[in-house]
Design a protein around this motif. Structure first.
Motif, short mmCIF file in Angstrom:
data_model
loop_
_atom_site.label_atom_id
_atom_site.label_comp_id
_atom_site.label_asym_id
_atom_site.label_seq_id
_atom_site.Cartn_x
_atom_site.Cartn_y
_atom_site.Cartn_z
N ASP A 149 0.85 -1.18 0.00
CA ASP A 149 0.00 0.00 0.00
C ASP A 149 0.90 1.24 0.00
O ASP A 149 1.95 1.25 0.66
N TRP A 150 0.49 2.29 -0.73
CA TRP A 150 1.29 3.52 -0.78
C TRP A 150 1.44 4.11 0.61
O TRP A 150 2.47 4.68 0.95
N ASN A 151 0.43 3.96 1.47
CA ASN A 151 0.50 4.41 2.86
C ASN A 151 1.38 3.44 3.64
O ASN A 151 0.99 2.30 3.89
N HIS B 132 -3.49 7.66 -5.83
CA HIS B 132 -4.35 8.80 -5.50
C HIS B 132 -3.99 10.02 -6.34
O HIS B 132 -4.84 10.85 -6.61
N TRP C 296 3.02 -1.47 -4.67
CA TRP C 296 1.88 -0.84 -3.99
C TRP C 296 0.81 -0.33 -4.94
O TRP C 296 -0.23 0.13 -4.50
N PRO D 122 2.69 -1.52 10.04
CA PRO D 122 2.05 -0.92 11.21
C PRO D 122 3.01 -0.84 12.40
O PRO D 122 3.76 -1.76 12.67
N ASP E 123 2.15 3.22 6.69
CA ASP E 123 1.61 2.75 7.96
C ASP E 123 0.75 1.51 7.77
O ASP E 123 0.64 0.68 8.67
N THR E 124 0.15 1.37 6.60
CA THR E 124 -0.66 0.18 6.30
C THR E 124 0.24 -1.03 6.08
O THR E 124 -0.04 -2.12 6.57
N SER E 125 1.34 -0.85 5.36
CA SER E 125 2.26 -1.96 5.08
C SER E 125 3.12 -2.32 6.28
O SER E 125 3.50 -3.48 6.45
#
Length: 193
Positions: free
Chosen positions: A41-43, A136, A153, A49, A45-47
């Motif tokens: 995931d580009w975020n 996005h 991602w 945590p 924090d999702t990849s």
């Protein structure tokens, strides 16, 4: 001759290999063995945590020391030689903006400094083509041809968006799109005559 395209290019993981430096810093600090394929995931924090991967973007000279993506320097020069205009548009923590400007001077001196836009809101930047790794930015782009630079991602990119895996592939696609537009304009002019 009609005007050539204006191309909006991202820096991180499109023109510069930000991911390689990020993973090196993270693996050194955390004693991990993260790979690019672990970023789904580009975020971040999702990849990852609980790891605060974005802390490395705050380090002095982090962005200044990035390596260019394979083919980025060569093909950006060729695109300019072919008559296309290139605008670099990038987001960054405040301290990273200076590093990115210096990085561009070092690796992409053929792109004028005035063609660097430091912005978080890429959806307001107008051009003909946008190349970015962040979905996005692609899905909100006002460019006629938003193109995704393939990364783990963004592997689930909707099929309506074009995706390229290399700078050579991007270079060829730019020319294909430009030639298609020229053919279309020729047909339109012929049909009006």
């Amino acid at each position: 001759m009609t005007k050539k395209f204006t191309i909006i290019l991202d820096i991180d993981d499109t023109t510069a290999d930000t991911c390689a430096s990020l993973l090196f810093e993270a693996n050194s600090k955390f004693g991990t063995n993260y790979r690019k394929e672990d970023i789904f995931d580009w975020n971040l924090d999702t990849s990852f945590p609980g790891k605060n991967m974005c802390q490395f973007f705050e380090q002095e000279n982090f962005f200044l020391n990035l390596k260019p993506m394979d083919g980025a320097v060569y093909y950006t020069k060729k695109l300019i030689e072919d008559g296309f205009e290139i605008i670099i548009t990038t987001a960054s923590p405040i301290n990273g903006f200076k590093d990115k400007a210096l990085w561009m001077q070092k690796h992409l001196p053929h792109i004028p400094e005035k063609n660097l836009i430091l912005a978080w809101r890429k959806e307001v930047v107008k051009g003909d083509i946008m190349l970015d790794d962040a979905l996005h930015n692609i899905t909100t782009s006002i460019c006629k041809y938003p193109i995704v630079f393939a990364q783990p991602w963004n592997k689930n990119t909707p099929s309506k968006y074009r995706r390229v895996s290399s700078w050579k592939e991007f270079y060829e696609l730019v020319h294909d799109l430009y030639n298609l537009e020229q053919d279309w304009r020729s047909c339109s002019i012929d049909n009006k005559a």
